[in-house]
Every structure is written in structure tokens, then in C-alpha cells.
Design an enzyme around this catalytic site. Structure first.
Site, PDB file in Angstrom:
ATOM      1  CG  ASP A 218      -1.952   0.998   1.308  1.00  0.00           C
ATOM      2  OD1 ASP A 218      -2.930   0.836   0.568  1.00  0.00           O
ATOM      3  OD2 ASP A 218      -1.830   1.984   2.063  1.00  0.00           O
ATOM      4  CD  GLU A 280      -2.562   1.965  -3.501  1.00  0.00           C
ATOM      5  OE1 GLU A 280      -1.849   2.274  -2.530  1.00  0.00           O
ATOM      6  OE2 GLU A 280      -3.740   2.347  -3.613  1.00  0.00           O
TER       7      GLU A 280
HETATM    8  C1  NOJ Z   1      -4.672   2.808  -0.614  1.00  0.00           C
HETATM    9  C2  NOJ Z   1      -5.782   1.869  -0.252  1.00  0.00           C
HETATM   10  O1  NOJ Z   1      -6.145   1.140  -1.394  1.00  0.00           O
HETATM   11  C3  NOJ Z   1      -6.894   2.724   0.291  1.00  0.00           C
HETATM   12  O2  NOJ Z   1      -8.084   1.998   0.456  1.00  0.00           O
HETATM   13  C4  NOJ Z   1      -6.439   3.347   1.583  1.00  0.00           C
HETATM   14  O3  NOJ Z   1      -7.429   4.219   2.055  1.00  0.00           O
HETATM   15  C5  NOJ Z   1      -5.137   4.141   1.378  1.00  0.00           C
HETATM   16  N1  NOJ Z   1      -4.182   3.424   0.580  1.00  0.00           N
HETATM   17  C6  NOJ Z   1      -4.502   4.436   2.698  1.00  0.00           C
HETATM   18  O4  NOJ Z   1      -3.971   3.265   3.242  1.00  0.00           O
END
Ligand code: NOJ
Length: 556
Positions: A218, A280
Site C-alpha cells: 500500500d 500500489e
Molecule cells: C490505498 C488503499 O487502497 C486505500 O483503500 C487506503 O485508504 C489508502 N491506501 C490508505 O492506506
């Protein structure tokens, strides 16, 4: 037709993560076993066999770790504990074993940029004095202004409002500020601290020892911050984000982060079998993103350029060209994705014209409602177009049922911090996170035997229940199964890519992969497919003609 020019060469025999289809499970909305209305690990295990018939190679589980759930589990209070909401570590082990017995790999979600404010590290830091090593785990700073009453810099949170919150000391006086690029319950970790790095190596090892096949990581592009935390140079224009081509803001894609990923990759590589990590990463341009997937860093990163193309032929053409150029340049696979738990479901996104800044702002009852019939038609075409692209493809639970976004969800049900931090200006992502319909019976359509559901399903979900679609060869589910089956049969994930002359926009986009031709019609005029054999099409074709918003895979 003239000879197509190859942009990407086939990679036969490649590892699962290079060419596989990875299905995102959002645990709280997949299937509920214990009847509390929130999905859980045993619910997933129970439904795995059904899911395996879809023809996927791997699942990615969004966070199920101990968490106060202020951001649906992306606020982790203990990285090596399962939250009781979702079950136990034994439940996880059982799920992993079951997935492996069906030949499905399992990736879990690692959230390293921030913890929950309930994490022991943060609680320990709060109890310690300013300047201590406990506070060094996070970004604690004195405020600006005469009495420290102003935040240390001008950064804003991705969810709205300032990225800084001021502490109130035990004696009631205002104290230092701490940084949170997301909600105030998600303090950012200080990744220049070697202890933080060591803690995460232990966490990786913990899960690798348990047998996970990899990690979705993430927000890795936020982990390293520029030294001294200087102001965002154009915050008024970009808010929490950045503008491509402009100076890189001090909180995004700093180079200092790369040694950390190299170390992680070494750890993954030291394990038996093939373990992979997918970042991500919102890093642009893609030529810069390529640095993140060098052979000793991430195995792959999400290709949000493709998702953000909004199904515009020019943007898609550019995104695909840039992707192959950037990723092939470092020997990494391109990944393709159209949906996840943060964006408006594509069956609604493509059926509406949303002026909102990003798809993660959601659609609410007072917004123009999407044309979901049109949206689904485009979405099926888009998915077909995506699934023949070489590289890995990510799917999000429910898209195989053609689920629309819940766009009329009442505010009383909303949970996304985006909604609260912007006083409802951005309704947020709850509409994409509604529990799945499994059978057309009961108050939650088979999601939970108790009929409970943490978010209500829209009326339309009943008719889209999986059991109904399993039995219908013309359903969206059958369409996804056929496409995934053909993708496997022709090894398209390991295949090649060449644009088809005459199909490079704006009326149509078409490409060839290992002799299979894929054409999407964006124009007004039908495209005559001649005597080609149609392997699959997003809608039934009449007289061999590909109409607007239709896509087909053909064999000349
Ligand atoms: C990306 C995640 O996919 C999302 O759902 C989240 O709110 C943010 N990162 C913060 O962790």
C-alpha cells in the site's frame, strides 16, 4: 490488413505473477460466515471452490489485520494478528491451505506508510517525550508560529483537511504535531529510521513463513519524505497530489525508498517457490515508475495510467504504448487493472460523466446517476480488451457479476473517512465496497446467513446474484469465465503485442497477441469482421459486425 508491428515480445513459460489473473478479495464484503454482517476469512474459505471456477491464478486479500477499522483495515494496529472481526490466524492458515489446494496463490496487503494510532508503536510514542527514540518512529514536529499553533508545513491529507494533527498533552496543554497523509487515525511512519525498517522485515518474514505467495504493498511511493519536510510547492493547485511534469512534491516518490524495496526483494527471493510483491504506486511518468520494477525491486506495480484513461481511445493508446516501453525496458511485466475498492465500479464509471476529480471521490444520490446498462456494455468490452493484453491482470470482486456502484447509498451508512474529512463534499468509496450477492434470497442475498450486511445492497444486486449467473450461459459471470478460459488456452498473459494497422484510434483500437486479434469499436460505424472466427465478443454480434462499444477476440 498490413503487417502489425510488434511492441512487446512473448514471454513463454513465465512465472505466475507475470502473466496471471489476480482477483482482489475485499474481506469485509466477500462472504460472512459468523453472521455479524461483516465478511470474514471463514466466509472466504467457504466460497473459494465457487470462486476457483472463475479461472483465476491468485487472490489478493485486502487487510484483515488487527485494526480499529477507521479506514476499513488500512489502519493496522498489529501487522501479525488477525482482527477478530475477520477470524483468527488458524482461519488464515486454513484459507491459505484451501487456496493452495485449488492452485490459487495468495497475496496479502502490506500497509507500510502508516499504522493505526492504536498501534503499540504510536501509543508508546505518545507516552514518550518529544525528541525521544519512541517518537522517532513517526513524524512528530513542533508547530510553527509563536506558540507552535500552526502545522509544521502546508501538506494536506489525501482524505481532505490538513495532514497534521496536534497532540494534547496529558496535562491538557497543546503539544507537538504528527503527520498523517491519510486520516488522523493513520500516522505516517518515519522510514528513515532503521528500526522501522527492521520491524517490517520481521513482518514480511512472519507472513512468508506462513506460506503467503506475495504482498500487495500500500502507498509505497509515500514512504520516504524529503529531508526536512519542506512545503508542497504547488499545494493550491494539486492539493495532496502532484501534477505530472512539475516538480516532485516532497511526500511522493522520493528516491530514498529504493534500498528498502531491494532488501524486501532479497527477503522474498530467499524463500522457496516464487514470492512476489506488487506496488500500489502512483508514480508518473511511467518511465519513472519503471525504476520501481527494476529486477531487484517490486515484481510489478499497478498500472493506474490504464485505469485512469477513462476509456478514451487516445489516452488508452498512449497508456499502452508507454506501458510496454517503460516496463519492457526493465524486463518487468505490464499490469492491467480497471477496478479496485478505491474507485467507482467500471460498470457505473463508464455509464456516467463524472466531473469529480478522481474516481475515488465516488457518486452519491445527489449526483447525476449513471446509465448502468450502457456502463456495463462498455465495461464488458473494456474487460475483454484488457484480458487479452500480455502481462498480469487484476480483477476486483463483483466485477465478474457486472455489479454497478451503489450510487444511492444513504449518508447514514457511510464509513469512508473521505466523506467525513470533506464534510460530505466527496462522498467517497463506500459505493464500491458493498457486500456481494451470492443467492437471490434473504436480506443480504446470501452474503450472510443472518441476512445482515454492513452496507445495504442496492435493489439491483438480487438479480445479479452469483447463483443465478452460474446457471445462465449469457450472464456476465459466464462471459468472464469464457474470457479467462480462452486467455489461459491461448496463453495470452505470456503473449506478444502489436497494434493492428487501421485500429490505432480514434474510431477503434485493435491489437494482435499470438495470432489472436482484439478489436474495440469506439466509433459510430460498425466494423465488418469479415470471415474471421469470433472467439468471444462482449455482446452478441449480428452479421459479423462489431458495433459501437463492442469488443471481440477474433482469429483471422
Ligand atoms: C490505498 C488503499 O487502497 C486505500 O483503500 C487506503 O485508504 C489508502 N491506501 C490508505 O492506506
Amino acid at each position: 490488413m498490413d503487417q502489425a508491428i510488434e511492441l512487446h515480445k512473448a514471454t513463454p513459460g513465465s512465472q505466475w505473477w507475470r502473466s496471471g489473473v489476480i482477483y482482489q478479495i475485499y474481506p469485509r464484503s466477500f462472504a460472512d460466515f459468523d453472521g455479524d454482517g461483516i465478511g470474514d476469512l471463514r466466509g472466504i474459505e467457504r466460497r473459494l471452490e465457487t470462486l476457483s471456477s472463475l479461472g483465476i491464478d491468485a487472490v489478493w486479500l485486502s487487510p484483515f489485520f488487527k485494526s480499529p477499522q477507521k479506514d476499513a483495515g488500512y489502519d493496522v494496529a498489529d501487522y501479525t494478528e488477525v482482527d477478530p472481526l475477520f477470524g483468527t490466524l488458524d482461519d488464515f492458515d486454513a484459507l491459505l491451505a484451501k487456496a493452495h489446494s485449488f492452485g490459487i496463490k495468495v497475496m496479502i496487503d502490506l500497509v507500510p506508510n502508516h499504522t493505526s494510532d492504536q498501534h503499540a508503536w504510536f501509543q508508546r510514542a505518545l507516552a514518550a517525550a518529544p525528541g525521544t527514540s519512541e517518537r522517532e518512529f513517526y513524524h512528530f514536529k513542533d508547530g510553527l508560529g509563536e506558540n507552535g499553533e500552526l502545522p509544521p508545513n502546508n501538506w494536506v491529507s489525501m482524505f481532505g483537511g490538513s495532514a497534521w494533527t496536534r497532540l494534547v498533552e496529558e496535562n491538557g496543554t497543546p503539544g507537538q504535531w504528527y503527520l498523517h497523509l491519510f486520516d488522523s487515525s493513520q500516522p505516517d511512519l518515519n522510514w528513515s529510521n532503521a528500526q522501522v525498517q527492521q520491524e517490517f522485515e520481521k513482518i514480511l518474514t512472519f507472513w512468508l513463513d506462513r506460506g503467503v505467495d506475495g504482498f500487495r504493498v500500500d502507498q509505497p511511493h509515500a514512504m520516504a519524505k524529503a529531508l526536512g519536510l519542506p512545503d508542497h510547492p504547488y499545494v493550491e493547485e494539486a492539493g495532496a497530489g502532484f501534477i505530472e511534469g512539475r516538480e516532485t512534491p516532497p511526500m511522493w516518490f522520493q528516491d530514498e525508498v529504493h534500498p528498502i524495496f531491494r532488501r524486501w526483494r532479497e527477503i522474498l527471493n530467499s524463500y522457496e517457490g516464487v514470492r512476489a510483491m506488487c506496488g500500489e504506486t502512483y508514480v508518473y511518468p511511467l518511465s519513472l515508475m519503471a525504476k520501481w520494477v527494476r529486477p531487484d525491486e517490486f515484481n510489478q506495480t499497478f498500472n493506474f495510467r490504464f485505469l485512469d484513461a477513462g476509456w478514451d481511445p487516445k489516452k488508452l493508446f498512449d497508456a499502452i504504448n508507454e506501458s510496454f516501453e517503460a516496463f519492457d525496458g526493465v524486463g518487468a511485466p505490464a499490469t492491467w487493472v480497471l477496478n479496485n475498492h478505491d474507485v467507482i465500479r467500471h460498470a457505473s464509471r463508464f455509464g456516467g460523466h463524472y466531473g469529480r476529480a478522481t474516481a475515488s471521490d465516488g457518486v452519491g444520490p445527489s449526483d447525476t446517476q449513471p446509465d448502468n446498462e450502457l456502463g456495463l456494455a462498455i465495461a464488458k468490452g473494456a474487460t475483454l480488451f484488457m484480458l487479452a493484453l500480455p502481462g498480469a491482470s487484476y480483477l476486483y470482486q463483483g466485477e465478474e457479476l457486472g455489479l454497478p456502484e451503489h450510487t444511492t447509498l444513504e449518508n447514514a451508512y457511510r464509513q469512508d473517512p473521505t466523506f467525513f474529512r470533506t464534510s460530505g463534499t466527496r462522498v467517497g468509496r463506500d459505493g464500491a465496497r458493498v457486500p456481494l450477492p451470492w443467492e437471490p434470497e434473504g436480506a443480504s442475498n446470501g452474503f450472510s446467513d443472518s441476512g445482515k450486511s454492513w452496507l445495504p445492497q442496492p435493489e439491483s444486486y438480487k438479480a445479479l446474484a452469483r447463483s443465478l449467473q452460474e446457471a445462465d450461459e449469457n450472464s456476465t459471470l459466464s462471459f468472464y469465465k469464457n474470457a479467462l478460459n480462452l486467455r489461459k488456452q491461448f496463453a495470452l498473459g505470456e503473449g506478444s503485442f502489436a497494434w493492428l494497422p487501421g485500429h490505432t484510434g480514434p474510431g477503434s483500437l485493435g491489437y494482435e497477441n499470438l495470432g489472436i486479434r482484439v478489436i474495440y469499436n469506439f466509433g459510430k460505424d460498425p466494423i465488418d469482421l469479415g470471415s474471421a472466427k469470433v472467439l468471444i465478443s462482449s455482446q452478441p454480434l449480428i452479421g459479423g459486425q462489431l458495433e459501437i462499444n463492442q469488443c471481440a477476440w477474433i482469429k483471422p
